[in-house]
Design a protein around this motif. Structure first.
Motif, mmCIF file in Angstrom:
data_model
loop_
_atom_site.group_PDB
_atom_site.id
_atom_site.type_symbol
_atom_site.label_atom_id
_atom_site.label_comp_id
_atom_site.label_asym_id
_atom_site.label_seq_id
_atom_site.Cartn_x
_atom_site.Cartn_y
_atom_site.Cartn_z
ATOM 1 N N PHE A 156 0.815 -1.212 0.000
ATOM 2 C CA PHE A 156 0.000 0.000 0.000
ATOM 3 C C PHE A 156 0.848 1.263 0.000
ATOM 4 C CE2 PHE A 156 -2.723 -3.020 2.577
ATOM 5 C CZ PHE A 156 -3.446 -3.437 1.476
ATOM 6 N N ASP A 157 2.000 1.218 0.690
ATOM 7 C CA ASP A 157 2.845 2.402 0.801
ATOM 8 C C ASP A 157 4.231 1.985 1.282
ATOM 9 O OD1 ASP A 157 3.451 5.106 0.685
ATOM 10 O OD2 ASP A 157 2.739 5.520 2.717
ATOM 11 N N ILE A 158 5.195 2.864 1.040
ATOM 12 C CA ILE A 158 6.547 2.706 1.577
ATOM 13 C C ILE A 158 6.889 4.014 2.265
ATOM 14 C CG2 ILE A 158 8.981 2.356 1.071
ATOM 15 C CD1 ILE A 158 8.220 0.758 -1.366
ATOM 16 N N SER A 159 7.396 3.927 3.494
ATOM 17 C CA SER A 159 7.790 5.128 4.221
ATOM 18 C C SER A 159 9.166 4.922 4.845
ATOM 19 C CB SER A 159 6.755 5.485 5.287
ATOM 20 O OG SER A 159 6.627 4.442 6.225
ATOM 21 N N TYR A 160 9.749 6.029 5.294
ATOM 22 C CA TYR A 160 11.084 5.978 5.875
ATOM 23 C C TYR A 160 11.106 6.828 7.132
ATOM 24 C CZ TYR A 160 16.053 6.921 6.536
ATOM 25 O OH TYR A 160 17.313 7.032 7.067
ATOM 26 N N LYS A 161 11.788 6.333 8.159
ATOM 27 C CA LYS A 161 11.974 7.070 9.406
ATOM 28 C C LYS A 161 13.451 7.009 9.770
ATOM 29 C CE LYS A 161 10.891 8.721 13.533
ATOM 30 N NZ LYS A 161 10.643 10.088 13.781
ATOM 31 N N GLY A 162 14.121 8.154 9.712
ATOM 32 C CA GLY A 162 15.524 8.218 10.104
ATOM 33 C C GLY A 162 15.653 8.152 11.606
ATOM 34 N N VAL A 163 16.646 7.412 12.090
ATOM 35 C CA VAL A 163 16.848 7.302 13.538
ATOM 36 C C VAL A 163 18.189 7.867 13.970
ATOM 37 C CG1 VAL A 163 15.252 5.399 13.922
ATOM 38 C CG2 VAL A 163 17.604 4.901 13.318
ATOM 39 N N SER A 164 19.147 7.890 13.076
ATOM 40 C CA SER A 164 20.438 8.508 13.355
ATOM 41 C C SER A 164 21.023 8.969 12.029
ATOM 42 C CB SER A 164 21.385 7.533 14.063
ATOM 43 O OG SER A 164 21.721 6.466 13.212
ATOM 44 N N LYS A 165 22.121 9.658 12.096
ATOM 45 C CA LYS A 165 22.703 10.190 10.867
ATOM 46 C C LYS A 165 23.064 9.053 9.915
ATOM 47 C CE LYS A 165 26.164 13.255 9.073
ATOM 48 N NZ LYS A 165 27.252 14.178 9.362
ATOM 49 N N GLY A 166 22.395 9.024 8.751
ATOM 50 C CA GLY A 166 22.707 8.040 7.728
ATOM 51 C C GLY A 166 22.024 6.698 7.846
ATOM 52 N N HIS A 172 20.924 1.995 5.555
ATOM 53 C CA HIS A 172 21.971 2.970 5.849
ATOM 54 C C HIS A 172 22.247 3.874 4.653
ATOM 55 C CE1 HIS A 172 22.776 0.826 9.567
ATOM 56 N NE2 HIS A 172 22.757 -0.294 8.872
ATOM 57 N N SER A 173 21.277 4.023 3.771
ATOM 58 C CA SER A 173 21.439 4.889 2.606
ATOM 59 C C SER A 173 20.131 5.626 2.345
ATOM 60 C CB SER A 173 21.862 4.074 1.388
ATOM 61 O OG SER A 173 20.926 3.066 1.114
ATOM 62 N N ASP A 174 20.192 6.634 1.504
ATOM 63 C CA ASP A 174 19.024 7.447 1.192
ATOM 64 C C ASP A 174 18.026 6.641 0.360
ATOM 65 O OD1 ASP A 174 17.225 9.451 0.666
ATOM 66 O OD2 ASP A 174 18.536 10.536 -0.714
#
Length: 95
Positions: free
Chosen positions: A50-60, A78-80
């Motif tokens: 249904f969807d793809i999301s991203y949540k950063g937790v630390s740098k990179g 560990h990448s964008d």
């Protein structure tokens, strides 16, 4: 079928060896195809995602979430992920 986009993810395996706890980090790929998303152990038909999301937790690094009809699956990356997510949205928009 050819791969449209790939993003590497890691997972942690913890085992006991004799009296010692061992932690092993593995690196695998999430592959986006025109009709599916596949990992080492998971297969999702594109219509099941249904969807793809991203949540950063630390740098990179952070979590890539696949929201599917089977539930939510989280992968440590560990990448964008923006190119991977954009490719997914392009496929979904095309229908």
């Amino acid at each position: 079928m050819s791969i449209i986009s790939v993003i590497p993810y890691t997972y942690i395996e913890r085992k006991m060896k004799r009296t010692q706890k061992v932690t092993v980090q593995h690196s695998k790929d999430i592959c986006l195809y025109a009709n599916s998303i596949q990992t080492e152990n998971d297969y999702f038909h594109i219509n099941s995602v249904f969807d793809i999301s991203y949540k950063g937790v630390s740098k990179g690094s952070g979590f890539l979430y696949l929201h599917t009809n089977q539930g939510m699956f989280a992968y440590i990356i560990h990448s964008d992920p923006s190119a991977f997510i954009a490719a997914y949205k392009h496929i979904k928009k095309r229908g």
